[in-house]
Enzyme design. Structure first.
Site, PDB file in Angstrom:
ATOM      1  CG  ASP A   6      27.550  40.994  61.851  1.00  0.00           C
ATOM      2  OD1 ASP A   6      26.720  41.815  61.429  1.00  0.00           O
ATOM      3  OD2 ASP A   6      27.318  40.260  62.832  1.00  0.00           O
ATOM      4  CB  SER A   7      27.608  44.220  65.129  1.00  0.00           C
ATOM      5  OG  SER A   7      26.547  43.314  64.901  1.00  0.00           O
ATOM      6  N   GLY A  39      22.906  47.617  67.132  1.00  0.00           N
ATOM      7  CA  GLY A  39      21.542  48.109  66.886  1.00  0.00           C
ATOM      8  C   GLY A  39      20.981  49.076  67.908  1.00  0.00           C
ATOM      9  CB  CYS A  69      26.483  44.621  60.257  1.00  0.00           C
ATOM     10  SG  CYS A  69      25.647  45.366  61.648  1.00  0.00           S
ATOM     11  CG  ASN A  70      20.488  43.737  57.854  1.00  0.00           C
ATOM     12  OD1 ASN A  70      19.763  43.854  56.889  1.00  0.00           O
ATOM     13  ND2 ASN A  70      21.028  42.578  58.191  1.00  0.00           N
ATOM     14  CD  GLU A 155      25.080  38.178  69.963  1.00  0.00           C
ATOM     15  OE1 GLU A 155      25.838  38.495  70.869  1.00  0.00           O
ATOM     16  OE2 GLU A 155      25.326  38.374  68.754  1.00  0.00           O
ATOM     17  CB  CYS A 187      18.282  41.835  62.127  1.00  0.00           C
ATOM     18  SG  CYS A 187      19.399  41.452  63.484  1.00  0.00           S
ATOM     19  CB  THR A 188      23.207  39.452  60.732  1.00  0.00           C
ATOM     20  OG1 THR A 188      23.293  40.106  61.999  1.00  0.00           O
ATOM     21  CG2 THR A 188      23.843  40.301  59.654  1.00  0.00           C
ATOM     22  CG  HIS A 189      21.757  38.132  65.526  1.00  0.00           C
ATOM     23  ND1 HIS A 189      22.600  39.069  64.974  1.00  0.00           N
ATOM     24  CD2 HIS A 189      22.375  37.672  66.639  1.00  0.00           C
ATOM     25  CE1 HIS A 189      23.674  39.172  65.737  1.00  0.00           C
ATOM     26  NE2 HIS A 189      23.561  38.339  66.755  1.00  0.00           N
TER      27      HIS A 189
END
Ligand code: DGL
Length: 274
Positions: A6-7, A39, A69-70, A155, A187-189
């Site tokens: 992932d990023s 992104g 990561c999308n 974050e 989105c992962t978040h």
């Protein structure tokens, strides 16, 4: 071993359900925190960063790499699969993304065939989700919105604050007017704000996050591909790598995922991307 790329931190929303469903395997997680968020980067940089991660993970002995990561899945996966999996490597290693399993699930669950997608700018602009869904059912109507301010809020640990909720409401306003019965959190978040997405969209909209969907699809994949499954080590080991501060990574993981881990710092590139 299975590597999850992932990023940054977000891929933990995918790793966690995978580890819960398939605890026996060894996992190596790589978060490219130093260059996150992906992104807002150009396609070229997202591809370059993702290639560096893939090369690193294969060198570490990964048999299967999952792009949690999308953004990387949407922008870089296809070209990377072509570059790294052709010829002699085809049967020995694999790289999978999150878009196809989610698209397959959407097609199953939507009744009104009105679907909405949220994600980073790069994911939404790539239209890759739209393509994967339309391949399966061209009659599905898709609306989408990028929500670039959400990742920094999350974050920063500010995602429950009123400022974040009001930004989210603004992002979802136009999507709501299309009355989707399904919303993809692309989105992962975003699962970390999942409850607010649900509340704002209302009961008529089902909110899908990729974690559990990808975990189930990985289980099916491994059952169908014994040539890959048999190569995976199964000692239940977990290792976490980050390109930024390992202490920060450790604290974020503990606070948001309740996981006590050690993180190892690594460097993927010395080049500065302009
Ligand atoms: N992991 C990214 C994604 O799922 C979100 C964060 C970023 O922009 O790097 O699209």
């Amino acid at each position: 071993m299975i590597a999850i790329f992932d990023s940054g931190y977000g891929g933990l929303t995918v790793l966690k359900p995978i580890m819960e469903l398939l605890p026996e395997y060894d996992y190596l997680y790589l978060g490219d925190n130093a260059r996150a968020p992906y992104g807002n980067h150009s396609k070229e940089n997202i591809k370059k960063f993702s290639e560096e991660a893939v090369e690193y993970l294969f060198k570490q002995g990964a048999t299967l790499i999952i792009f949690a990561c999308n953004t990387a899945s949407a922008v870089a996966l296809r070209s990377i699969q072509e570059k790294y999996l052709k010829g002699k490597n085809e049967k020995d290693r694999k790289i999978l993304g999150v878009l196809i399993p989610v698209a397959e699930e959407v097609v199953k669950v939507t009744k009104t065939k009105k679907v909405a997608i949220v994600g980073t700018k790069a994911t939404i602009n790539s239209k890759s989700y739209d393509e994967e869904i339309k391949k399966l059912d061209p009659s599905i109507k898709i609306t989408s919105a990028s929500c670039p301010l959400l990742v920094p809020f999350i974050e920063e640990g500010w995602h429950k604050k009123p400022e974040a909720i009001s930004v989210l409401k603004k992002y979802l306003r136009s999507l709501k007017t299309h009355n989707p019965d399904t919303l993809i959190l692309g989105c992962t978040h975003y699962p970390l704000m999942g409850k607010n997405f649900k509340r704002i969209m209302g009961k008529q909209t089902k909110v899908l996050s990729s974690g559990k969907i990808v975990a189930k699809s990985l289980k099916d994949y491994l059952a169908r591909h014994p040539e890959i499954e048999s190569k995976l080590s199964k000692k239940g080991k977990r290792k976490f790598l980050t390109t930024d501060d390992p202490d920060k990574f450790k604290k974020f993981t503990q606070k948001n995922f309740g996981m006590k881990i050690q993180a190892t710092p690594i460097q993927l590139s010395r080049e500065v991307c302009l």
